[in-house]
Design a protein around this motif. Sequence first.
Motif, short mmCIF file in Angstrom:
data_model
loop_
_atom_site.label_atom_id
_atom_site.label_comp_id
_atom_site.label_asym_id
_atom_site.label_seq_id
_atom_site.Cartn_x
_atom_site.Cartn_y
_atom_site.Cartn_z
N GLU A 1 0.82 -1.21 0.00
CA GLU A 1 0.00 0.00 0.00
C GLU A 1 0.85 1.27 0.00
O GLU A 1 0.50 2.26 -0.61
CB GLU A 1 -0.95 0.00 1.20
CG GLU A 1 -2.13 -0.94 0.96
CD GLU A 1 -3.26 -0.74 1.97
OE1 GLU A 1 -3.96 -1.71 2.22
OE2 GLU A 1 -3.42 0.37 2.50
N GLU A 2 2.01 1.20 0.68
CA GLU A 2 2.87 2.39 0.72
C GLU A 2 3.37 2.76 -0.68
O GLU A 2 3.44 3.94 -1.03
CB GLU A 2 4.07 2.15 1.66
CG GLU A 2 3.80 2.50 3.11
CD GLU A 2 3.08 3.84 3.30
OE1 GLU A 2 3.63 4.88 2.92
OE2 GLU A 2 1.95 3.83 3.83
N VAL B 1 0.59 4.53 -2.35
CA VAL B 1 0.41 5.90 -1.83
C VAL B 1 1.44 6.82 -2.48
O VAL B 1 1.12 7.92 -2.96
CB VAL B 1 0.55 5.92 -0.28
CG1 VAL B 1 0.58 7.36 0.23
CG2 VAL B 1 -0.61 5.16 0.37
N GLU C 1 -1.17 13.68 1.86
CA GLU C 1 -0.81 12.28 2.09
C GLU C 1 -1.94 11.47 2.75
O GLU C 1 -2.17 10.31 2.40
CB GLU C 1 0.46 12.22 2.95
CG GLU C 1 1.17 10.91 2.80
CD GLU C 1 2.52 10.90 3.50
OE1 GLU C 1 3.21 11.92 3.47
OE2 GLU C 1 2.85 9.85 4.08
N ASP C 2 -2.63 12.10 3.68
CA ASP C 2 -3.72 11.39 4.37
C ASP C 2 -4.82 10.97 3.40
O ASP C 2 -5.31 9.85 3.43
CB ASP C 2 -4.32 12.26 5.48
CG ASP C 2 -3.37 12.35 6.67
OD1 ASP C 2 -2.42 11.54 6.70
OD2 ASP C 2 -3.57 13.23 7.53
N ARG D 1 -3.62 8.17 1.22
CA ARG D 1 -3.59 6.90 1.94
C ARG D 1 -5.01 6.33 2.08
O ARG D 1 -5.23 5.13 1.87
CB ARG D 1 -2.94 7.10 3.32
CG ARG D 1 -2.68 5.82 4.06
CD ARG D 1 -1.64 5.96 5.14
NE ARG D 1 -0.29 5.94 4.60
CZ ARG D 1 0.59 6.93 4.68
NH1 ARG D 1 0.26 8.04 5.29
NH2 ARG D 1 1.78 6.81 4.16
N ARG E 1 -6.35 2.88 0.40
CA ARG E 1 -6.95 1.89 1.30
C ARG E 1 -8.31 1.42 0.76
O ARG E 1 -8.59 0.24 0.62
CB ARG E 1 -7.13 2.53 2.70
CG ARG E 1 -7.63 1.63 3.81
CD ARG E 1 -6.49 1.00 4.58
NE ARG E 1 -5.95 -0.17 3.93
CZ ARG E 1 -6.31 -1.42 4.26
NH1 ARG E 1 -7.16 -1.63 5.20
NH2 ARG E 1 -5.76 -2.44 3.64
#
Lengths: 102, 294
Positions: A66-67, A70, A81-82, A85, A89
């Motif tokens: 996932e990183e 992102v 960034e939030d 993410r 997700r």
Amino acid sequence: MVLIKVDYKEKDADRLKLKNGFLCREVAGQWVVVPLGERVVEFNGIMTLSESGALLWRNMDSEVDEEDLVKLVLSEYIIDEDTAREDVREFVVSLKENGLIE
Amino acid sequence: MVINKKGRLYNIAGMKIKICSSEFAMFRNLDLFVCEDHSEIMLEMVVKANSKISEPVGFLLINKDVKWVAISEGIYSHSLYFCDEETKTILCRADVNYEWGLAEITYLKNCPQAEGMVAGFLLEIIFRNRIIFNQGVVIHASAVSYKGLGIIFTAPTQTGKSTQAKLWAKHLGAQVLNDDRPVLRLENRRTRVYGTPWSGEKRLFLNKAVELNAIILLEQAKENRLKGLTLSTSCAQILPRCFLPYYDLEIMDKCLKTLGEMLLGVPVYLLECKPDREAVDLVFRAILNRQKYL
């Protein structure tokens, strides 16, 4: 040290790879995913993806986590960034729910 | 392939097909499409009768009424066949090459059922796949032609495609090009809609073509309402109505490219409708209005 190790393990367990047997293409400006061959039996239908969804999909042919996704979103879109993410997700959860991850 | 039998030419949806067979009675459904022009034949088929048909050896791709086998050796890449489940006898079999331009069909001798299948669904499947290589696609729709305008009505089964086409014929005198499975072809960046000999049980078709001016998605409703759809909405609804080549990535890619170009040039509307004259007028007016601004 311990914390870093735990993080690493969690990440490792969460490697993501799409099942093969799908074709992702842009048709008249809309991204679509069609099943091919034996996949037609499991996924009898055509999925549509947003542009960012298609970007993620096309980068999941090989294993990622996932990183990585992102980072990819952050490099392509002006977005914090939030949110990135959260979007990633949501996308991954929907792929998993639809049985598209190996 | 040895072609030593009598051949006949057909032009279906602008694609020339040569059929070599000692028997043509079974191809009566294609009579409207006979042509004399020998140039640029896109599909050559040899048809022969046999007292026994062997089962093709290969990987079974589709196991439905018509079985579909991928063959790894020889000039043919696919074999389609129909087997009578009770007697386990193969009634007909078609071997085709990768691009669907060459086909060899064998049918069971003295078996009327098998003869019906040759010009029916076997030839239709071959045609439907071959047309993809010629910037075409078969869509599940009812197509009408009226004063040079081409319109197709598409929807899931039993929604009223044929009913809308019939209303156009009744109220405006439109012609039904094909009531169930017309062909769309991209020609010089424009899309044309063609009649074909395969239109379901009603056998409602013409050997005619017209430029496609609108794709109408249908939904049954209590009131008539028409709205233009964005490409992204319409794409998701139209692709499942097309006969797509799910069996091969490259052919699918080709087909999606053609469909993409078509959809960029043809407006798509959602018609929520009742089966009445008002629904016809609503679509007709929308198309005329759009034509004014082109």
